[in-house]
Motif scaffolding. Structure first.
Motif, mmCIF file in Angstrom:
data_model
loop_
_atom_site.group_PDB
_atom_site.id
_atom_site.type_symbol
_atom_site.label_atom_id
_atom_site.label_comp_id
_atom_site.label_asym_id
_atom_site.label_seq_id
_atom_site.Cartn_x
_atom_site.Cartn_y
_atom_site.Cartn_z
ATOM 1 N N GLN A 6 0.259 -1.447 0.185
ATOM 2 C CA GLN A 6 0.088 0.227 -0.523
ATOM 3 C C GLN A 6 0.677 1.405 -0.119
ATOM 4 N N PRO A 7 0.201 2.432 -0.670
ATOM 5 C CA PRO A 7 1.243 3.507 -0.762
ATOM 6 C C PRO A 7 1.661 4.462 0.640
ATOM 7 N N LEU A 8 2.291 4.726 0.784
ATOM 8 C CA LEU A 8 2.131 5.092 2.365
ATOM 9 C C LEU A 8 1.879 6.801 2.152
ATOM 10 N N ASP A 9 0.230 6.764 3.511
ATOM 11 C CA ASP A 9 0.010 8.133 3.541
ATOM 12 C C ASP A 9 0.442 8.899 5.203
ATOM 13 N N PRO A 10 0.753 9.013 5.176
ATOM 14 C CA PRO A 10 1.039 9.462 6.607
ATOM 15 C C PRO A 10 0.295 10.426 6.901
ATOM 16 N N LYS A 11 -0.278 10.055 7.961
ATOM 17 C CA LYS A 11 -1.733 11.471 8.676
ATOM 18 C C LYS A 11 -1.791 12.551 9.648
ATOM 19 N N ASP A 12 -0.284 12.795 9.728
ATOM 20 C CA ASP A 12 0.769 14.329 10.464
ATOM 21 C C ASP A 12 2.085 13.630 10.315
ATOM 22 N N SER A 13 2.779 14.727 10.747
ATOM 23 C CA SER A 13 4.358 14.754 10.160
ATOM 24 C C SER A 13 5.315 14.391 10.986
ATOM 25 N N ILE A 14 4.958 13.636 12.072
ATOM 26 C CA ILE A 14 5.011 12.688 13.168
ATOM 27 C C ILE A 14 5.902 11.583 12.812
ATOM 28 N N LEU A 15 7.045 11.930 12.790
ATOM 29 C CA LEU A 15 8.061 10.356 12.123
ATOM 30 C C LEU A 15 8.235 9.490 12.904
ATOM 31 N N ASN A 16 8.534 9.005 13.557
ATOM 32 C CA ASN A 16 8.796 7.976 14.915
ATOM 33 C C ASN A 16 10.051 7.003 14.522
ATOM 34 N N GLU A 38 5.019 19.278 3.892
ATOM 35 C CA GLU A 38 6.705 20.476 3.378
ATOM 36 C C GLU A 38 7.411 20.494 4.764
ATOM 37 N N LYS A 39 7.141 19.067 5.953
ATOM 38 C CA LYS A 39 7.583 20.305 7.403
ATOM 39 C C LYS A 39 8.063 17.946 7.980
ATOM 40 N N VAL A 40 9.045 17.999 8.924
ATOM 41 C CA VAL A 40 8.958 16.525 9.418
ATOM 42 C C VAL A 40 9.320 17.160 10.643
ATOM 43 N N GLU A 41 9.044 15.945 11.982
ATOM 44 C CA GLU A 41 9.740 15.562 13.126
ATOM 45 C C GLU A 41 9.582 14.355 13.364
ATOM 46 N N LEU A 42 11.057 14.152 13.435
ATOM 47 C CA LEU A 42 12.162 13.309 13.332
ATOM 48 C C LEU A 42 11.574 12.432 14.926
ATOM 49 N N LYS A 62 22.547 17.198 1.682
ATOM 50 C CA LYS A 62 22.106 17.292 0.234
ATOM 51 C C LYS A 62 20.630 17.766 -0.224
ATOM 52 N N ASN A 63 20.610 18.897 0.548
ATOM 53 C CA ASN A 63 19.971 19.997 0.088
ATOM 54 C C ASN A 63 18.341 20.117 0.293
ATOM 55 N N TYR A 64 17.362 18.868 0.888
ATOM 56 C CA TYR A 64 16.491 18.110 0.841
ATOM 57 C C TYR A 64 15.747 19.402 1.593
ATOM 58 N N ALA A 65 15.992 19.525 2.437
ATOM 59 C CA ALA A 65 15.566 20.212 3.937
ATOM 60 C C ALA A 65 16.368 21.450 4.533
ATOM 61 N N THR A 66 15.586 22.233 5.532
ATOM 62 C CA THR A 66 17.162 22.974 6.795
ATOM 63 C C THR A 66 16.911 22.230 8.201
ATOM 64 N N ILE A 67 17.487 22.089 8.681
ATOM 65 C CA ILE A 67 17.745 21.754 9.879
ATOM 66 C C ILE A 67 16.805 23.275 10.769
ATOM 67 N N LYS A 68 15.178 23.088 11.576
ATOM 68 C CA LYS A 68 14.612 24.246 12.284
ATOM 69 C C LYS A 68 14.827 24.075 13.404
ATOM 70 N N ALA A 88 13.933 16.135 16.042
ATOM 71 C CA ALA A 88 14.852 17.524 14.677
ATOM 72 C C ALA A 88 13.511 17.421 14.163
ATOM 73 N N ILE A 89 12.997 18.681 13.715
ATOM 74 C CA ILE A 89 12.343 19.847 13.104
ATOM 75 C C ILE A 89 13.416 20.091 11.862
ATOM 76 N N LEU A 90 12.276 19.559 10.211
ATOM 77 C CA LEU A 90 13.205 19.842 8.689
ATOM 78 C C LEU A 90 12.224 20.058 8.886
ATOM 79 N N GLU A 91 12.720 21.319 7.683
ATOM 80 C CA GLU A 91 11.766 21.821 6.462
ATOM 81 C C GLU A 91 12.552 21.925 5.006
ATOM 82 N N VAL A 92 11.640 21.430 4.255
ATOM 83 C CA VAL A 92 11.558 21.231 3.294
ATOM 84 C C VAL A 92 12.348 22.813 2.022
#
Length: 117
Positions: A6-16, A38-42, A62-68, A88-92
């Motif tokens: 199944q394609p991954l369809d995240p519900k929120d921006s938090i990736l554990n 457009e942002k992810v919380e690791l 690799k310039n995919y995101a900036t660490i905010k 770690a909070i990143l923005e694309v």
């Protein structure tokens, strides 16, 4: 074992982040989150904090995101003891958006070919 992927369809921006997958797999998953939100919380606990740092650093280098923001917390599990938690909070980046779209489109035909075999 004839399950369709199944394609991954995240519900929120938090990736554990855990130790069950490699940092490369979490980099790929992070790209999916960045593409959708457009942002992810690791979030990582204990030993997984190393993987959080590696994924964030790699996406930034690799310039995919900036660490905010990078945040540390102390977590107390129900079993007792204490564990460190790293967030770690990143923005694309603009360039990252284009690269992620290309990366994800490249992976899509590969997955389709594998499932057709």
């Amino acid at each position: 074992m004839d399950q369709q992927k199944q394609p991954l369809d995240p519900k929120d921006s938090i990736l554990n982040i855990s130790l069950k997958k490699s940092s490369g797999q979490f980099i790929f998953l992070s790209k999916i989150f960045l593409n959708k939100f457009e942002k992810v919380e690791l979030h990582g606990l204990g030993e997984a904090t190393k993987t959080v740092a590696a994924v964030a650093e790699s996406l930034s280098r690799k310039n995919y995101a900036t660490i905010k923001k990078i945040e540390t917390q102390t977590y107390t599990p129900d079993q007792g003891g204490k564990k460190i938690k790293l967030i770690a909070i990143l923005e694309v980046t603009e360039e990252g958006k284009q690269m992620i779209e290309k990366d994800l489109q490249r992976k899509l035909p590969e997955n389709k070919q594998q499932s057709d075999q």
